[in-house]
Design a protein around this motif. Structure first.
Motif, PDB file in Angstrom:
ATOM      1  N   ASP A  23      -2.582  13.692  -0.168  1.00 26.81           N
ATOM      2  CA  ASP A  23      -3.519  14.368  -1.072  1.00 26.81           C
ATOM      3  C   ASP A  23      -4.082  13.494  -2.180  1.00 26.81           C
ATOM      4  OD1 ASP A  23      -3.133  16.755   0.348  1.00 26.81           O
ATOM      5  OD2 ASP A  23      -1.334  17.225  -0.833  1.00 26.81           O
ATOM      6  N   ILE A  24      -3.703  12.215  -2.261  1.00 28.84           N
ATOM      7  CA  ILE A  24      -4.200  11.402  -3.370  1.00 28.84           C
ATOM      8  C   ILE A  24      -5.661  11.011  -3.148  1.00 28.84           C
ATOM      9  CG2 ILE A  24      -1.948  10.455  -4.006  1.00 28.84           C
ATOM     10  CD1 ILE A  24      -2.774   7.844  -2.594  1.00 28.84           C
ATOM     11  N   LEU A  25      -6.351  10.794  -4.254  1.00 28.55           N
ATOM     12  CA  LEU A  25      -7.721  10.292  -4.202  1.00 28.55           C
ATOM     13  C   LEU A  25      -7.676   8.789  -4.000  1.00 28.55           C
ATOM     14  CD1 LEU A  25      -9.281  12.256  -7.206  1.00 28.55           C
ATOM     15  CD2 LEU A  25      -9.599  12.713  -4.762  1.00 28.55           C
ATOM     16  N   ILE A  26      -8.490   8.295  -3.057  1.00 34.16           N
ATOM     17  CA  ILE A  26      -8.486   6.860  -2.745  1.00 34.16           C
ATOM     18  C   ILE A  26      -9.908   6.320  -2.805  1.00 34.16           C
ATOM     19  CG2 ILE A  26      -7.939   5.090  -1.034  1.00 34.16           C
ATOM     20  CD1 ILE A  26      -5.792   6.900   0.094  1.00 34.16           C
ATOM     21  N   GLY A  27     -10.112   5.293  -3.614  1.00 30.12           N
ATOM     22  CA  GLY A  27     -11.367   4.566  -3.634  1.00 30.12           C
ATOM     23  C   GLY A  27     -11.134   3.152  -3.139  1.00 30.12           C
TER      24      GLY A  27
ATOM     25  N   VAL B  77       0.844  -1.206   0.000  1.00 34.16           N
ATOM     26  CA  VAL B  77       0.000   0.000   0.000  1.00 34.16           C
ATOM     27  C   VAL B  77       0.877   1.255   0.000  1.00 34.16           C
ATOM     28  CG1 VAL B  77      -1.631   1.366   1.368  1.00 34.16           C
ATOM     29  CG2 VAL B  77      -2.005  -1.093   1.065  1.00 34.16           C
ATOM     30  N   ARG B  78       1.934   1.241   0.796  1.00 33.38           N
ATOM     31  CA  ARG B  78       2.839   2.403   0.825  1.00 33.38           C
ATOM     32  C   ARG B  78       3.449   2.638  -0.557  1.00 33.38           C
ATOM     33  NH1 ARG B  78       4.377  -0.429   5.575  1.00 33.38           N
ATOM     34  NH2 ARG B  78       3.542   0.577   7.448  1.00 33.38           N
ATOM     35  N   TRP B  79       3.919   1.564  -1.182  1.00 39.54           N
ATOM     36  CA  TRP B  79       4.535   1.707  -2.498  1.00 39.54           C
ATOM     37  C   TRP B  79       3.522   2.191  -3.525  1.00 39.54           C
ATOM     38  CZ3 TRP B  79       4.236   0.256  -7.512  1.00 39.54           C
ATOM     39  CH2 TRP B  79       5.370   0.472  -8.295  1.00 39.54           C
ATOM     40  N   ALA B  80       2.317   1.627  -3.486  1.00 45.20           N
ATOM     41  CA  ALA B  80       1.275   1.996  -4.442  1.00 45.20           C
ATOM     42  C   ALA B  80       0.836   3.446  -4.250  1.00 45.20           C
ATOM     43  CB  ALA B  80       0.083   1.054  -4.299  1.00 45.20           C
ATOM     44  N   ALA B  81       0.720   3.887  -2.995  1.00 44.53           N
ATOM     45  CA  ALA B  81       0.325   5.271  -2.727  1.00 44.53           C
ATOM     46  C   ALA B  81       1.375   6.243  -3.244  1.00 44.53           C
ATOM     47  CB  ALA B  81       0.108   5.468  -1.224  1.00 44.53           C
ATOM     48  N   ASN B  82       2.634   5.906  -3.028  1.00 46.75           N
ATOM     49  CA  ASN B  82       3.728   6.743  -3.525  1.00 46.75           C
ATOM     50  C   ASN B  82       3.701   6.811  -5.056  1.00 46.75           C
ATOM     51  OD1 ASN B  82       6.281   8.216  -3.139  1.00 46.75           O
ATOM     52  ND2 ASN B  82       7.220   6.417  -4.067  1.00 46.75           N
ATOM     53  N   THR B  83       3.426   5.670  -5.695  1.00 50.81           N
ATOM     54  CA  THR B  83       3.354   5.618  -7.153  1.00 50.81           C
ATOM     55  C   THR B  83       2.185   6.444  -7.684  1.00 50.81           C
ATOM     56  OG1 THR B  83       4.420   3.458  -7.240  1.00 50.81           O
ATOM     57  CG2 THR B  83       3.059   4.060  -9.127  1.00 50.81           C
ATOM     58  N   ALA B  84       1.029   6.308  -7.053  1.00 50.71           N
ATOM     59  CA  ALA B  84      -0.146   7.084  -7.472  1.00 50.71           C
ATOM     60  C   ALA B  84       0.124   8.580  -7.336  1.00 50.71           C
ATOM     61  CB  ALA B  84      -1.357   6.677  -6.641  1.00 50.71           C
ATOM     62  N   MET B  85       0.794   8.953  -6.254  1.00 47.69           N
ATOM     63  CA  MET B  85       1.126  10.368  -6.036  1.00 47.69           C
ATOM     64  C   MET B  85       2.054  10.876  -7.135  1.00 47.69           C
ATOM     65  SD  MET B  85       3.069  12.072  -2.747  1.00 47.69           S
ATOM     66  CE  MET B  85       4.543  11.081  -3.025  1.00 47.69           C
ATOM     67  N   LYS B  86       3.100  10.118  -7.440  1.00 45.14           N
ATOM     68  CA  LYS B  86       4.082  10.559  -8.431  1.00 45.14           C
ATOM     69  C   LYS B  86       3.487  10.602  -9.834  1.00 45.14           C
ATOM     70  CE  LYS B  86       8.262   9.393  -5.905  1.00 45.14           C
ATOM     71  NZ  LYS B  86       9.440   8.529  -5.763  1.00 45.14           N
ATOM     72  N   ARG B  87       2.535   9.725 -10.108  1.00 46.79           N
ATOM     73  CA  ARG B  87       1.912   9.709 -11.421  1.00 46.79           C
ATOM     74  C   ARG B  87       0.699  10.619 -11.507  1.00 46.79           C
ATOM     75  NH1 ARG B  87       2.257   3.857 -14.187  1.00 46.79           N
ATOM     76  NH2 ARG B  87       0.923   5.010 -15.611  1.00 46.79           N
ATOM     77  N   GLY B  88       0.261  11.130 -10.356  1.00 48.70           N
ATOM     78  CA  GLY B  88      -0.891  12.033 -10.350  1.00 48.70           C
ATOM     79  C   GLY B  88      -2.198  11.338 -10.690  1.00 48.70           C
ATOM     80  N   ILE B  89      -2.347  10.081 -10.249  1.00 50.12           N
ATOM     81  CA  ILE B  89      -3.570   9.327 -10.522  1.00 50.12           C
ATOM     82  C   ILE B  89      -4.123   8.745  -9.224  1.00 50.12           C
ATOM     83  CG2 ILE B  89      -2.882   8.780 -12.887  1.00 50.12           C
ATOM     84  CD1 ILE B  89      -2.016   6.023 -11.986  1.00 50.12           C
ATOM     85  N   PRO B  90      -5.388   8.315  -9.219  1.00 51.97           N
ATOM     86  CA  PRO B  90      -5.979   7.795  -7.982  1.00 51.97           C
ATOM     87  C   PRO B  90      -5.452   6.415  -7.613  1.00 51.97           C
ATOM     88  CG  PRO B  90      -7.683   8.526  -9.539  1.00 51.97           C
ATOM     89  CD  PRO B  90      -6.389   8.448 -10.290  1.00 51.97           C
ATOM     90  N   LEU B  91      -5.720   6.055  -6.362  1.00 48.07           N
ATOM     91  CA  LEU B  91      -5.399   4.734  -5.819  1.00 48.07           C
ATOM     92  C   LEU B  91      -6.696   4.038  -5.461  1.00 48.07           C
ATOM     93  CD1 LEU B  91      -3.164   2.782  -4.630  1.00 48.07           C
ATOM     94  CD2 LEU B  91      -3.531   3.958  -2.452  1.00 48.07           C
ATOM     95  N   ARG B  92      -6.766   2.737  -5.742  1.00 45.90           N
ATOM     96  CA  ARG B  92      -7.938   1.957  -5.309  1.00 45.90           C
ATOM     97  C   ARG B  92      -7.462   0.809  -4.435  1.00 45.90           C
ATOM     98  NH1 ARG B  92     -11.531   0.146 -10.007  1.00 45.90           N
ATOM     99  NH2 ARG B  92     -12.005   2.373  -9.952  1.00 45.90           N
ATOM    100  N   LEU B  93      -8.050   0.681  -3.270  1.00 46.86           N
ATOM    101  CA  LEU B  93      -7.751  -0.401  -2.331  1.00 46.86           C
ATOM    102  C   LEU B  93      -8.749  -1.525  -2.581  1.00 46.86           C
ATOM    103  CD1 LEU B  93      -7.528   1.914   0.809  1.00 46.86           C
ATOM    104  CD2 LEU B  93      -5.616   1.177  -0.629  1.00 46.86           C
ATOM    105  N   ALA B  94      -8.260  -2.740  -2.729  1.00 47.38           N
ATOM    106  CA  ALA B  94      -9.135  -3.865  -3.081  1.00 47.38           C
ATOM    107  C   ALA B  94      -8.960  -5.014  -2.107  1.00 47.38           C
ATOM    108  CB  ALA B  94      -8.838  -4.348  -4.504  1.00 47.38           C
ATOM    109  N   THR B  95     -10.069  -5.518  -1.603  1.00 52.49           N
ATOM    110  CA  THR B  95     -10.021  -6.692  -0.735  1.00 52.49           C
ATOM    111  C   THR B  95     -11.239  -7.553  -1.002  1.00 52.49           C
ATOM    112  OG1 THR B  95      -9.564  -7.428   1.530  1.00 52.49           O
ATOM    113  CG2 THR B  95     -11.267  -5.755   1.274  1.00 52.49           C
ATOM    114  N   SER B  96     -11.207  -8.779  -0.495  1.00 51.42           N
ATOM    115  CA  SER B  96     -12.329  -9.691  -0.707  1.00 51.42           C
ATOM    116  C   SER B  96     -12.542 -10.523   0.549  1.00 51.42           C
ATOM    117  CB  SER B  96     -12.059 -10.601  -1.910  1.00 51.42           C
ATOM    118  OG  SER B  96     -10.979 -11.468  -1.642  1.00 51.42           O
TER     119      SER B  96
END
Length: 298
Positions: free
Chosen positions: A83-87, A21-40
């Protein structure tokens, strides 16, 4: 249908998942795109075995537990990138099915891997192995010990280049990541020709031939990279030609890197065995997060 420009990260509450999650959030921030958290979540097996209809309370409890994991992951992500958008997505059923379905519509999947175990091919969890082997987008596997540190958070992006179509696709993804991160790109090409080396009499002659081969391979590598160099003029590129096995050379060059990108030809007929031997070995040995790009990773 066009894919949604979004990073999806699998969440299960484990330490490896939180690192992902930390790596993905950092990536979303650097790319300027949202992050989506997925679980089942899945119903207990005994309910299916006895043909029982699960009570509503059980559904509610499982969904609430899943939501707790999502909210915990959301806090972890916002610590890295406030500041990233998270769904989020919560699905009933197999996490593999959920992630593979999502891979049809998103930019990137990110998974955590505990990296435990002693048998080759058994170190990677079953979810990670199946998703890497079958996803229709690039998959990044972040091992539990692949922490973002002050040393490596500004490190390079490393890509393995072998001249194949899928390697070219991996190179395109690597340049895009390096550009988004303001990182250097290290393109690694390995050269192994034991017959040529063993037929040469004397170390000096062998060294001379290697220098000729190296010059030729640098020229070929430059030609392969040139379209991406033209497209991403701000990315600083280093070319590495080495006499070594691909796994060892890529792992060595990836020390202190932000990301290692490889293409996987994915030959084979058994589920979980569709990634190439180099990719499979690097999933266990790479010292940084690994992105695997398959031929159908569009």
């Amino acid at each position: 249908m066009a894919k949604e420009d979004i990073v999806v990260v699998a969440v299960d509450g484990s330490a490896a998942s939180k690192n992902a999650v930390r790596w993905a959030a950092n990536t979303a921030m650097k790319r300027g795109i949202p992050l989506r958290l997925a679980t089942s979540y899945t119903m207990p097996q005994y309910l299916y075995a006895e043909g029982m209809v699960p009570p509503e309370e059980l559904f509610a409890d499982l969904q609430a537990e899943a939501m707790e994991k999502i909210e915990e992951a959301r806090d972890v992500a916002h610590e890295v990138a406030p500041d990233i958008l998270i769904g989020h997505t919560i699905a009933e059923g197999s996490p593999i099915d959920m992630l593979l379905e999502m891979s049809n519509d998103v930019t990137m999947l990110v998974l955590g891997s505990r990296g435990l175990g002693g048998l080759s091919g058994m170190v990677l969890g079953s979810v990670s192995a199946a998703v890497v082997s079958h996803a229709n987008c690039p998959v990044v596997v972040v091992r539990e010990n692949s922490n973002v540190t002050e040393v490596n958070k500004y490190g390079p992006v490393v890509v393995g280049v072998d001249g194949s179509d899928v390697s070219q696709k991996a190179t395109e993804y690597a340049f895009a990541e390096a550009d988004a991160r303001g990182a250097e790109l290290i393109a690694v090409h390995t050269w192994m020709d034991m017959q040529a080396q063993s037929s040469i009499a004397g170390l000096a002659a062998a060294q001379s031939q290697w220098e000729d081969i190296e010059r030729q391979q640098v020229k070929v590598l430059t030609e392969r990279l040139q379209p991406m160099i033209d497209k991403y003029p701000d990315v600083q590129v280093a070319k590495v030609i080495t006499r070594d096995r691909p796994v060892r050379a890529l792992a060595e060059q990836s020390e202190g890197a932000q990301l290692l990108v490889v293409g996987s030809h994915g030959r084979g007929g058994f589920k979980g065995m569709l990634i190439g031997s180099t990719s499979r070995a690097l999933l266990q040995s790479a010292p940084c997060p690994l992105m695997v790009v398959r031929p159908n990773s569009d």
